[in-house]
Motif scaffolding. Structure first.
Motif, PDB file in Angstrom:
ATOM      1  N   LEU B  85       0.986  -1.161  -0.061  1.00 26.30           N
ATOM      2  CA  LEU B  85      -0.025  -0.086  -0.121  1.00 26.30           C
ATOM      3  C   LEU B  85       0.917   1.192  -0.028  1.00 26.30           C
ATOM      4  O   LEU B  85       0.647   2.345  -0.931  1.00 26.30           O
ATOM      5  CB  LEU B  85      -0.956   0.027   1.155  1.00 26.30           C
ATOM      6  CG  LEU B  85      -2.142   1.142   1.326  1.00 26.30           C
ATOM      7  CD1 LEU B  85      -3.042   1.090   0.031  1.00 26.30           C
ATOM      8  CD2 LEU B  85      -2.807   1.026   2.609  1.00 26.30           C
ATOM      9  N   MET B  86       2.143   1.242   0.787  1.00 24.54           N
ATOM     10  CA  MET B  86       2.750   2.253   0.694  1.00 24.54           C
ATOM     11  C   MET B  86       3.586   2.628  -0.591  1.00 24.54           C
ATOM     12  O   MET B  86       3.778   3.745  -1.015  1.00 24.54           O
ATOM     13  CB  MET B  86       3.907   1.925   1.726  1.00 24.54           C
ATOM     14  CG  MET B  86       3.545   2.104   3.473  1.00 24.54           C
ATOM     15  SD  MET B  86       2.590   3.494   3.378  1.00 24.54           S
ATOM     16  CE  MET B  86       1.207   3.044   4.407  1.00 24.54           C
ATOM     17  N   LEU B  87       3.962   1.502  -1.066  1.00 24.93           N
ATOM     18  CA  LEU B  87       4.368   1.675  -2.663  1.00 24.93           C
ATOM     19  C   LEU B  87       3.628   2.211  -3.511  1.00 24.93           C
ATOM     20  O   LEU B  87       3.923   3.078  -4.728  1.00 24.93           O
ATOM     21  CB  LEU B  87       5.110   0.241  -2.986  1.00 24.93           C
ATOM     22  CG  LEU B  87       5.988   0.287  -4.251  1.00 24.93           C
ATOM     23  CD1 LEU B  87       7.062   1.237  -4.029  1.00 24.93           C
ATOM     24  CD2 LEU B  87       6.238  -1.162  -4.760  1.00 24.93           C
ATOM     25  N   MET B  88       2.315   2.014  -3.339  1.00 24.30           N
ATOM     26  CA  MET B  88       1.135   2.826  -4.096  1.00 24.30           C
ATOM     27  C   MET B  88       1.077   4.342  -3.599  1.00 24.30           C
ATOM     28  O   MET B  88       0.224   4.728  -4.592  1.00 24.30           O
ATOM     29  CB  MET B  88      -0.322   1.999  -3.809  1.00 24.30           C
ATOM     30  CG  MET B  88      -0.209   0.652  -4.430  1.00 24.30           C
ATOM     31  SD  MET B  88      -2.101   0.044  -4.184  1.00 24.30           S
ATOM     32  CE  MET B  88      -2.050  -1.468  -4.987  1.00 24.30           C
ATOM     33  N   SER B  89       1.548   4.430  -2.593  1.00 24.86           N
ATOM     34  CA  SER B  89       0.767   5.726  -1.845  1.00 24.86           C
ATOM     35  C   SER B  89       0.839   7.225  -3.014  1.00 24.86           C
ATOM     36  O   SER B  89      -0.193   7.669  -3.140  1.00 24.86           O
ATOM     37  CB  SER B  89       1.439   6.126  -0.754  1.00 24.86           C
ATOM     38  OG  SER B  89       2.784   6.342  -0.760  1.00 24.86           O
ATOM     39  N   GLU B  90       1.914   7.076  -3.731  1.00 28.69           N
ATOM     40  CA  GLU B  90       1.924   8.249  -4.603  1.00 28.69           C
ATOM     41  C   GLU B  90       0.788   8.206  -5.520  1.00 28.69           C
ATOM     42  O   GLU B  90       0.068   9.205  -5.955  1.00 28.69           O
ATOM     43  CB  GLU B  90       3.161   8.250  -5.332  1.00 28.69           C
ATOM     44  CG  GLU B  90       3.265   9.268  -6.304  1.00 28.69           C
ATOM     45  CD  GLU B  90       4.449   9.232  -7.140  1.00 28.69           C
ATOM     46  OE1 GLU B  90       4.648   9.984  -8.233  1.00 28.69           O
ATOM     47  OE2 GLU B  90       5.584   8.500  -6.819  1.00 28.69           O
ATOM     48  N   VAL B  91       0.515   6.951  -5.911  1.00 26.31           N
ATOM     49  CA  VAL B  91      -0.547   6.714  -7.009  1.00 26.31           C
ATOM     50  C   VAL B  91      -1.955   7.080  -6.335  1.00 26.31           C
ATOM     51  O   VAL B  91      -2.813   7.245  -7.054  1.00 26.31           O
ATOM     52  CB  VAL B  91      -0.371   5.596  -7.811  1.00 26.31           C
ATOM     53  CG1 VAL B  91      -1.229   5.680  -9.166  1.00 26.31           C
ATOM     54  CG2 VAL B  91       1.039   5.293  -8.215  1.00 26.31           C
ATOM     55  N   LEU B  92      -2.226   6.621  -5.159  1.00 23.55           N
ATOM     56  CA  LEU B  92      -3.457   6.695  -4.382  1.00 23.55           C
ATOM     57  C   LEU B  92      -3.932   8.009  -4.732  1.00 23.55           C
ATOM     58  O   LEU B  92      -5.363   8.270  -4.876  1.00 23.55           O
ATOM     59  CB  LEU B  92      -3.268   6.300  -3.132  1.00 23.55           C
ATOM     60  CG  LEU B  92      -3.053   4.938  -2.650  1.00 23.55           C
ATOM     61  CD1 LEU B  92      -2.679   4.879  -0.960  1.00 23.55           C
ATOM     62  CD2 LEU B  92      -3.937   3.805  -3.095  1.00 23.55           C
ATOM     63  N   TYR B  93      -3.003   9.251  -4.328  1.00 20.18           N
ATOM     64  CA  TYR B  93      -3.471  10.555  -4.314  1.00 20.18           C
ATOM     65  C   TYR B  93      -3.975  10.821  -6.046  1.00 20.18           C
ATOM     66  O   TYR B  93      -5.090  11.507  -6.048  1.00 20.18           O
ATOM     67  CB  TYR B  93      -2.526  11.439  -3.963  1.00 20.18           C
ATOM     68  CG  TYR B  93      -2.306  11.215  -2.503  1.00 20.18           C
ATOM     69  CD1 TYR B  93      -2.829  12.535  -1.687  1.00 20.18           C
ATOM     70  CD2 TYR B  93      -1.322  10.531  -2.021  1.00 20.18           C
ATOM     71  CE1 TYR B  93      -2.487  12.519  -0.352  1.00 20.18           C
ATOM     72  CE2 TYR B  93      -1.336  10.477  -0.523  1.00 20.18           C
ATOM     73  CZ  TYR B  93      -1.849  11.549   0.184  1.00 20.18           C
ATOM     74  OH  TYR B  93      -1.720  11.477   1.629  1.00 20.18           O
ATOM     75  N   ASN B  94      -3.372  10.153  -6.810  1.00 23.05           N
ATOM     76  CA  ASN B  94      -3.700  10.534  -8.309  1.00 23.05           C
ATOM     77  C   ASN B  94      -5.270   9.858  -8.388  1.00 23.05           C
ATOM     78  O   ASN B  94      -5.988  10.377  -9.273  1.00 23.05           O
ATOM     79  CB  ASN B  94      -2.711   9.942  -9.234  1.00 23.05           C
ATOM     80  CG  ASN B  94      -1.414  10.796  -9.424  1.00 23.05           C
ATOM     81  OD1 ASN B  94      -1.584  12.020  -9.116  1.00 23.05           O
ATOM     82  ND2 ASN B  94      -0.385   9.964  -9.536  1.00 23.05           N
ATOM     83  N   ALA B  95      -5.391   8.668  -7.952  1.00 22.41           N
ATOM     84  CA  ALA B  95      -6.693   8.024  -8.287  1.00 22.41           C
ATOM     85  C   ALA B  95      -7.789   8.873  -7.738  1.00 22.41           C
ATOM     86  O   ALA B  95      -8.760   8.911  -8.377  1.00 22.41           O
ATOM     87  CB  ALA B  95      -6.562   6.611  -7.657  1.00 22.41           C
ATOM     88  N   SER B  96      -7.667   9.353  -6.383  1.00 17.84           N
ATOM     89  CA  SER B  96      -8.597  10.084  -5.679  1.00 17.84           C
ATOM     90  C   SER B  96      -8.752  11.584  -6.498  1.00 17.84           C
ATOM     91  O   SER B  96      -9.938  11.933  -6.827  1.00 17.84           O
ATOM     92  CB  SER B  96      -8.415  10.290  -4.310  1.00 17.84           C
ATOM     93  OG  SER B  96      -7.346  10.884  -3.929  1.00 17.84           O
ATOM     94  N   GLY B  97      -7.618  12.333  -6.607  1.00 16.82           N
ATOM     95  CA  GLY B  97      -7.680  13.423  -7.364  1.00 16.82           C
ATOM     96  C   GLY B  97      -8.153  13.577  -8.903  1.00 16.82           C
ATOM     97  O   GLY B  97      -8.858  14.565  -9.294  1.00 16.82           O
ATOM     98  N   LEU B  98      -7.972  12.275  -9.651  1.00 14.34           N
ATOM     99  CA  LEU B  98      -8.743  12.266 -10.861  1.00 14.34           C
ATOM    100  C   LEU B  98     -10.037  11.838 -10.720  1.00 14.34           C
ATOM    101  O   LEU B  98     -10.876  11.473 -11.886  1.00 14.34           O
ATOM    102  CB  LEU B  98      -7.920  11.057 -11.598  1.00 14.34           C
ATOM    103  CG  LEU B  98      -6.504  11.693 -12.131  1.00 14.34           C
ATOM    104  CD1 LEU B  98      -5.556  10.595 -12.766  1.00 14.34           C
ATOM    105  CD2 LEU B  98      -6.568  12.705 -13.417  1.00 14.34           C
ATOM    106  N   ARG B  99     -10.633  11.463  -9.542  1.00 19.02           N
ATOM    107  CA  ARG B  99     -11.943  10.850  -9.338  1.00 19.02           C
ATOM    108  C   ARG B  99     -12.326   9.733 -10.110  1.00 19.02           C
ATOM    109  O   ARG B  99     -13.234   9.587 -10.716  1.00 19.02           O
ATOM    110  CB  ARG B  99     -12.844  12.095  -9.703  1.00 19.02           C
ATOM    111  CG  ARG B  99     -12.674  13.550  -9.178  1.00 19.02           C
ATOM    112  CD  ARG B  99     -12.652  13.655  -7.743  1.00 19.02           C
ATOM    113  NE  ARG B  99     -14.259  13.328  -7.351  1.00 19.02           N
ATOM    114  CZ  ARG B  99     -15.100  14.341  -7.585  1.00 19.02           C
ATOM    115  NH1 ARG B  99     -14.867  15.534  -7.918  1.00 19.02           N
ATOM    116  NH2 ARG B  99     -16.195  13.906  -7.265  1.00 19.02           N
ATOM    117  N   SER B 124      -3.377   1.249   6.277  1.00 27.87           N
ATOM    118  CA  SER B 124      -4.550   1.779   5.695  1.00 27.87           C
ATOM    119  C   SER B 124      -4.822   3.127   6.667  1.00 27.87           C
ATOM    120  O   SER B 124      -4.853   4.472   6.071  1.00 27.87           O
ATOM    121  CB  SER B 124      -5.990   0.999   5.821  1.00 27.87           C
ATOM    122  OG  SER B 124      -6.220   0.753   7.376  1.00 27.87           O
ATOM    123  N   MET B 125      -4.373   3.141   7.764  1.00 27.62           N
ATOM    124  CA  MET B 125      -4.498   4.439   8.765  1.00 27.62           C
ATOM    125  C   MET B 125      -3.389   5.441   8.094  1.00 27.62           C
ATOM    126  O   MET B 125      -3.568   6.593   8.096  1.00 27.62           O
ATOM    127  CB  MET B 125      -4.267   4.211  10.050  1.00 27.62           C
ATOM    128  CG  MET B 125      -5.692   3.561  10.677  1.00 27.62           C
ATOM    129  SD  MET B 125      -6.804   4.448  10.684  1.00 27.62           S
ATOM    130  CE  MET B 125      -8.135   3.387  11.117  1.00 27.62           C
TER     131      MET B 125
END
Lengths: 179, 393, 88
Positions: B85-99, B124-125
């Motif tokens: 999940l941490m390795l994803m973290s940068e992209v997590l913000y893109n996923a939500s920012g791009l809705r 997850s926290m």
């Protein structure tokens, strides 16, 4: 609630035994839960698995500290692990060994049942995978789970010859309990 | 007749994915999540699920592929845990920012170092500000149900945000218990086809992932904030609809358990709730006025529901399977913020439990209640307590 | 036992005797062993020990650590190793 703790070594199918136990109990119309003592599994390393069986849906998530039943898949664990730990008075411990209960130095109030499950497995399966023999013994010695349900589940999980042979192992082990 | 059978938690989630039929599943294994994507690959291989199953080479890729496929208008699923999940973290913000309404299972696992594969919520926290909806399952049935609900919430036109369905690693993922599997037709009726207004479509070309200049960025963030607020508003209806459709009792964003006359209420989330309910029942038998509240949705956080539920209680014990170093448990700090707006404030104590997979027996819960009661009658000495530390035997 | 962060004492593998994990154990026919080192090379647990027998170098097994995997018996070019059930 019946709480069962299974001691074994990686590769002997302790976790599978717990799973089959829960599936069989469910087939008998009971509620059930099975889970491993989450370790770093390696072949031969000591492992634990747990199962709970009850009439009501099971909510508790902790490990089992006061089992009503203990199954020991490998007698060499007895020297390294306290397999009788926490077992309830009036409980039962089923041990895979060629020896008799009185030849085992177990300090417990629980009933001790022994069966040479490895030999049974080698004779029928040709492999030292003794979990199904011990499940058959559990069914025979306790009657908590029916042998029919157990055989159905093992055949469902291992279709074909392997399942059939394991079902036979279960039957033979149950017979031994009735001798 | 709904099919109910014994299965592993991971497989329950895989069945939910099969029923939601995502167009794309991007998969990368990590303990204790692996069985989820393994089972899904089996469904795809057997023809039970017609998804594009992408085997990627890291979690960063798994989330990047998910962003790409969701942006093209494809329903998307992925799953991970802990370091993944941490390795994803940068992209997590893109996923939500791009809705992009991607749904992801998180098999909660502790963060290293020291290396640890067992359960807590520090993963997850740790990404609770990434703009994802977060649901926490109590049992395998709920893990299945929440996965279906998560798609419905995430893909709602007024929400369009990604959602995490968190389930405790091993404690749920590797536990076998009875689970009801809904019928395919029922799920299809509950969950309409995914057809987003904004998507990458060669017929109607758009650019996605553009720069947000200072002149626009703030408005876009505000819209996202509003979308999460919208999620809070629509979730009760979705849970209700689910209950009507599938016949399983669904609570709202929180579930109250014997809180009616409770002087002490335990608040937590995830699989520990089962053990807490058992402990509450036993304490009730001893005449103790104890109840519990399960947080189903951590993002959006159920502020008003909690204020309503806690207005008459004297003390609250918040159980956190994580610790924010330099502060307190994550759930606890959120709860304090929530209750600052309440008319009456109960006394609160934060209990840090089960880090790195430390088992939590029923007795520990009872000890927590006892300690909380003691705190009521004497000045509180410590607000944050680590439960079952070896030196505190 | 981890006492500080991710630190542990060195050499713990040696203390962890894995011999009890066995179902089968290797029995060496010392007469037949030609001391070729093949078993030493293949043993995944590094438990083949160089010893002397009748003036020749042979390779026997350290049963404290042998998990009974049988690779040595499989690889032995002169079939000097038999796997036998380890009675418990």
């Amino acid at each position: 609630m019946k709480e069962i703790r299974i001691h074994g070594r990686g590769g002997q199918g302790s976790v599978t035994a717990a799973e089959l136990l829960s599936e069989s109990a469910f087939e008998d119309g009971l509620e059930a839960q099975a889970f491993p003592a989450f370790g770093v599994e390696r072949r031969g390393a000591p492992v634990k698995a747990f199962a709970r069986i009850d009439d009501e849906p099971i909510r508790i998530r902790s490990q089992i500290y006061e089992p009503s039943h203990v199954i020991v898949q490998d007698p060499t664990l007895i020297g390294t692990i306290d397999v009788t730990k926490g077992i309830l008075d009036g409980g039962m411990i089923i041990i895979n060994t060629s020896r008799n209960p009185d030849q085992l130095d177990l300090n417990t109030q629980a009933e001790v049942v022994t069966i040479d499950a490895t030999k049974l497995a080698l004779d029928i399966l040709g492999k030292p995978i003794m979990n199904t023999a011990l499940l058959g013994a559990f069914s025979g010695a306790t009657g908590i789970v029916s042998i029919e349900a157990m055989k159905n589940r093992v055949k469902a999980r291992f279709p074909g010859e392997i399942g059939e042979k394991n079902a036979l192992v279960m039957d033979k082990a149950k017979e031994k309990m009735e001798e | 007749m709904v099919e109910r059978r014994v299965m592993e938690g991971s497989h329950a989630v895989a069945h939910a994915v099969r029923l939601c039929a995502p167009d794309v599943v991007s998969a990368y294994p990590i303990t204790p999540q692996t069985h989820i994507v393994e089972k899904i690959s089996q469904f795809v291989a057997d023809g039970d699920l017609k998804s594009e199953y992408m085997r990627v080479e890291s979690e960063f890729s798994a989330m990047s592929a998910s962003v790409g496929s969701s942006a093209a208008g494809a329903r998307t699923f992925t799953a991970t845990a802990s370091q993944g999940l941490m390795l994803m973290s940068e992209v997590l913000y893109n996923a939500s920012g791009l809705r992009l309404p991607i749904v992801m299972s998180v098999a909660n696992r502790a963060m290293g170092a020291p290396i640890n594969i067992w359960n807590d919520h520090s993963d997850s926290m740790g990404v609770r500000d990434a703009g994802w909806i977060q649901l926490y399952a109590e049992d395998n049935q709920e893990a299945l149900d929440m996965t279906i609900q998560a798609y419905k919430i995430a893909e709602n036109q007024d929400v369009m945000l990604p959602a995490m369905v968190c389930m405790d690693g091993f404690i749920l993922t590797h536990t076998y218990e009875p689970v009801s599997i809904p019928k395919k037709e029922e799920v299809q009726e509950f969950l309409p086809e995914f057809d987003p207004e904004v998507k990458l479509d060669p017929q109607n070309p758009v650019t996605l992932g553009t720069v947000g200049f200072p002149s626009d960025y703030m408005e876009i963030r505000h819209e996202q904030y509003q979308a999460m607020e919208n999620a809070r508003d629509i979730m009760p209806d979705i849970f209700k609809e689910f209950e009507e459709k599938f016949g399983r009792k669904q609570h709202s964003l929180i579930e109250e358990y014997k809180t009616e006359d409770a002087e002490i209420i335990i608040v937590s989330l995830g699989s520990i709730m089962g053990t807490i309910k058992e402990a509450v029942d036993e304490l009730r038998e001893d005449g103790k006025q104890v109840g519990a509240i399960k947080i189903k949705a951590f993002r959006p956080f159920p502020d008003q529901e909690l204020r309503d539920a806690l207005q008459n209680t004297k003390a609250v014990a918040v159980l956190d399977k994580n610790i924010t170093l330099g502060k307190k448990g994550a759930l606890y700090t959120e709860m304090k913020d929530t209750l600052y707006q309440a008319e009456t404030q109960p006394q609160m104590t934060n209990y840090i439990i089960g880090l790195g997979g430390r088992d939590i027996p029923r007795q520990s819960i009872k000890n927590i209640v006892k300690q909380t009661k003691e705190n009521l009658n004497s000045p509180q000495t410590r607000e944050v307590r680590f439960v079952d530390l070896k030196e505190e035997k | 036992m981890v006492d500080f962060a991710g630190k542990a004492e060195p050499g713990t593998t040696k203390k962890y005797k894995t011999g009890t994990w066995r179902t089968y154990k290797p029995i060496l026919d010392k007469e037949a062993c030609i001391g070729c080192e093949k078993c030493w090379e293949y043993c995944p647990d590094s438990c083949k020990i160089e010893t002397e027998y009748d003036g020749d170098i042979i390779f026997d097994t350290d049963l404290d650590y042998c998990k009974g995997c049988g690779i040595c018996a499989e690889e032995c070019p002169v079939e000097a190793i038999e796997m036998e059930l380890d009675e418990k």
